[in-house]
Design an enzyme around this catalytic site. Sequence first.
Site, PDB file in Angstrom:
ATOM      1  N   HIS A   1      -8.428   1.316  -4.089  1.00  0.00           N
ATOM      2  CA  HIS A   1      -9.359   1.124  -2.965  1.00  0.00           C
ATOM      3  C   HIS A   1     -10.015   2.473  -2.673  1.00  0.00           C
ATOM      4  CE1 HIS A   1      -9.632   0.127   1.652  1.00  0.00           C
ATOM      5  NE2 HIS A   1     -10.819   0.232   1.096  1.00  0.00           N
TER       6      HIS A   1
ATOM      7  N   ASP B   1      -6.923  -6.112   4.413  1.00  0.00           N
ATOM      8  CA  ASP B   1      -6.256  -4.800   4.421  1.00  0.00           C
ATOM      9  C   ASP B   1      -6.310  -4.176   5.811  1.00  0.00           C
ATOM     10  OD1 ASP B   1      -5.242  -2.287   3.812  1.00  0.00           O
ATOM     11  OD2 ASP B   1      -6.911  -1.699   2.510  1.00  0.00           O
TER      12      ASP B   1
ATOM     13  N   MET C   1      -8.816   8.458  -0.517  1.00  0.00           N
ATOM     14  CA  MET C   1      -9.613   8.911   0.633  1.00  0.00           C
ATOM     15  C   MET C   1     -10.078  10.342   0.408  1.00  0.00           C
ATOM     16  SD  MET C   1      -7.364   7.468   3.791  1.00  0.00           S
ATOM     17  CE  MET C   1      -6.554   5.861   3.721  1.00  0.00           C
TER      18      MET C   1
ATOM     19  N   MET D   1     -11.769  -5.289   5.406  1.00  0.00           N
ATOM     20  CA  MET D   1     -10.953  -4.349   6.184  1.00  0.00           C
ATOM     21  C   MET D   1     -10.709  -4.942   7.567  1.00  0.00           C
ATOM     22  SD  MET D   1     -10.122  -1.886   4.284  1.00  0.00           S
ATOM     23  CE  MET D   1      -9.190  -1.074   5.583  1.00  0.00           C
TER      24      MET D   1
ATOM     25  N   HIS E   1      -1.345  -1.249  -4.271  1.00  0.00           N
ATOM     26  CA  HIS E   1      -2.607  -0.874  -3.624  1.00  0.00           C
ATOM     27  C   HIS E   1      -2.638   0.639  -3.417  1.00  0.00           C
ATOM     28  CE1 HIS E   1      -6.143  -1.795  -1.108  1.00  0.00           C
ATOM     29  NE2 HIS E   1      -5.694  -0.869  -0.267  1.00  0.00           N
TER      30      HIS E   1
ATOM     31  N   SER F   1       0.838  -1.193   0.000  1.00  0.00           N
ATOM     32  CA  SER F   1       0.000   0.000   0.000  1.00  0.00           C
ATOM     33  C   SER F   1       0.878   1.250   0.000  1.00  0.00           C
ATOM     34  CB  SER F   1      -0.902   0.001   1.235  1.00  0.00           C
ATOM     35  OG  SER F   1      -1.471   1.289   1.383  1.00  0.00           O
TER      36      SER F   1
ATOM     37  N   ASP G   1      -4.768   3.764  -2.019  1.00  0.00           N
ATOM     38  CA  ASP G   1      -5.850   4.145  -1.113  1.00  0.00           C
ATOM     39  C   ASP G   1      -6.346   5.552  -1.418  1.00  0.00           C
ATOM     40  OD1 ASP G   1      -6.086   1.879   0.770  1.00  0.00           O
ATOM     41  OD2 ASP G   1      -3.968   2.318   1.112  1.00  0.00           O
TER      42      ASP G   1
ATOM     43  N   MET H   1     -12.087   4.831  -0.802  1.00  0.00           N
ATOM     44  CA  MET H   1     -12.724   5.122   0.491  1.00  0.00           C
ATOM     45  C   MET H   1     -13.332   6.514   0.382  1.00  0.00           C
ATOM     46  SD  MET H   1      -9.728   3.511   2.818  1.00  0.00           S
ATOM     47  CE  MET H   1      -8.618   3.595   1.421  1.00  0.00           C
TER      48      MET H   1
HETATM   49  C1  DX5 Z   1      -6.247   1.890   5.514  1.00  0.00           C
HETATM   50  C2  DX5 Z   1      -5.874   1.535   4.118  1.00  0.00           C
HETATM   51  C3  DX5 Z   1      -4.782   0.561   4.032  1.00  0.00           C
HETATM   52  C4  DX5 Z   1      -3.507   0.985   4.697  1.00  0.00           C
HETATM   53  C5  DX5 Z   1      -2.969  -0.224   5.377  1.00  0.00           C
HETATM   54  O1  DX5 Z   1      -7.426   2.593   5.543  1.00  0.00           O
HETATM   55  O2  DX5 Z   1      -6.982   1.017   3.398  1.00  0.00           O
HETATM   56  O3  DX5 Z   1      -4.549   0.114   2.713  1.00  0.00           O
HETATM   57  O4  DX5 Z   1      -2.536   1.495   3.841  1.00  0.00           O
HETATM   58  O5  DX5 Z   1      -1.826   0.130   6.078  1.00  0.00           O
HETATM   59  P1  DX5 Z   1      -1.171  -0.858   7.133  1.00  0.00           P
HETATM   60  O6  DX5 Z   1      -0.732  -2.082   6.394  1.00  0.00           O
HETATM   61  O7  DX5 Z   1      -0.038  -0.064   7.677  1.00  0.00           O
HETATM   62  O8  DX5 Z   1      -2.207  -1.160   8.172  1.00  0.00           O
HETATM   63 ZN    ZN Z   2      -6.538   0.032   1.429  1.00  0.00          ZN
END
Ligand code: DX5
Ligand code: ZN
Length: 223
Positions: free
Chosen positions: A64, A173, A35, A135, A31, A6, A33, A66
Amino acid sequence: MKIAPSLLSADFSRIADQIGVVERAGADYLHLDVMDGRFVPNITWGPKIIGDLRHLTRLPFDAHLMIVEPERYVEQFRAAGADIITVHLEACVHLQRAVAHIRSLGARAGVSLNPSTPVVLLEDVIGDLDLVLIMSVNPGFGGQSFLPVTLKKLREAREMIDEFNPACELEVDGGVGRENIREVVAAGADVLVMGSSIFGAPDPATALRALRTLAEAPAAGKR
Ligand code: DX5
Ligand code: ZN
């Protein structure tokens, strides 16, 4: 077993180098993320950044989302180069429509569940999915602690996938690292997202390879 580093925990001041390191170390997906500060209390990046990163690597982009109303943006993320587009069940009023839309764009469609959302809610859409993302922390930040209650959800999702759509991948994740990687694999995950365990390590390539070795070692009693 697939490993999806990620980028949330990567150093963006040298992002090309960081992506090259995990690609050469054998990452399967990257990956990403996304947000929006509304669905989760944090803000990252949108299609422009993903499009700029696209030429740095051949790794499939695992986006991903969010964000609220993700269906409004799937075309932009697809155009930016996302290969897998995962939306949150909690963010979609018309989930089946969102999934069908993603697939109509030629991307693979994923649905993610927050830790408190029951797996049974996927029952009527599982046949249309390429990926289920469980998650294992409340989404929003890297470096949080794995919530053990989510192991049960992984097992339930594994059962549902095996019964109704064996080609669908099961991704986990949040908080995954050497302390719990064996457990999440035993619970049925086949795509492991890891941010801080890889990019937070002194040497991300060594960390990724060591995590893969742990993840792929035969289960006790099956040697
Ligand atoms: C959190 C993200 C993850 C995050 C995971 O909301 O969706 O992808 O990067 O990070 P770690 O592996 O550090 O928990
Ligand atoms: Zn993620």
